[in-house]
Design a protein around this motif. Sequence first.
Motif, PDB file in Angstrom:
ATOM      1  N   PHE A 114       0.710  -1.204  -0.099  1.00 16.38           N
ATOM      2  CA  PHE A 114      -0.006  -0.078  -0.015  1.00 16.38           C
ATOM      3  C   PHE A 114       0.924   1.146  -0.074  1.00 16.38           C
ATOM      4  N   ASN A 117       2.730   1.544  -3.326  1.00 15.76           N
ATOM      5  CA  ASN A 117       1.974   1.911  -4.269  1.00 15.76           C
ATOM      6  C   ASN A 117       2.109   3.508  -4.236  1.00 15.76           C
ATOM      7  N   GLY A 139      -4.664   0.263  -4.467  1.00  7.47           N
ATOM      8  CA  GLY A 139      -4.426   0.734  -3.064  1.00  7.47           C
ATOM      9  C   GLY A 139      -5.689   0.439  -2.302  1.00  7.47           C
ATOM     10  N   LEU A 142      -5.377  -3.183  -1.315  1.00  6.60           N
ATOM     11  CA  LEU A 142      -4.655  -3.332  -0.397  1.00  6.60           C
ATOM     12  C   LEU A 142      -4.976  -2.925   0.964  1.00  6.60           C
ATOM     13  N   LEU A 143      -5.587  -1.809   1.066  1.00  8.53           N
ATOM     14  CA  LEU A 143      -6.020  -1.241   2.287  1.00  8.53           C
ATOM     15  C   LEU A 143      -7.086  -2.255   2.813  1.00  8.53           C
ATOM     16  N   THR A 146      -5.335  -4.738   4.297  1.00  7.20           N
ATOM     17  CA  THR A 146      -4.576  -4.489   5.550  1.00  7.20           C
ATOM     18  C   THR A 146      -5.478  -4.288   6.899  1.00  7.20           C
TER      19      THR A 146
END
Length: 181
Positions: A114, A117, A139, A142-143, A146
């Motif tokens: 993240f 990126n 992103g 990925l967030l 996460t």
Amino acid sequence: AFRCLLTDSTMNAVTPTSPFGRLAGLYYTGERLIGKLQPLLLLGFRLYVARVFFMSALTKIHDWSVTLALFTDEYHVPILPPAVAATLGTATELSMPVLLALGVGSRFAAGVLFIFNIVAVVSYQALPDTAVKDHILWGTMLLVLTICGPGKIAVDTWFERRFKAPTEAQADGWPHIIAGR
């Protein structure tokens, strides 16, 4: 359990056989079924994003002299010298996607990618709008990974189930079991 909490506009309990009760039951059944798809969605996110970053790394290692030239002339990574940025970027794109795809250290790998990126977007000012949209999509995925974790289809989940800390009741019982009582 939800049946007790449902009330109509007059604050009377809604029965499961009333139209509203049946609609609520249908809604919660659908919600449970859709919830069962979450592990597949998170696996799809992991595999999709891992492939994007890993393929980028393979492109970089295919011709290292071109990669160094790009980091020298095009990508302006803050603080780092171009050779160091190229090496760290390639190492990140080779290692983190593998961890992410397998679901090992997933939140860590997703968090690193993240941030990576974001650095990629900031470092390359000539990035076309369509590519920025791709980075926003990656992103976002990925967030989600996460924050939510890798889902049930991951080595992390297996490790957690296998090696999680014992409950208080288990911990209290173990000394007696070990002592043979």
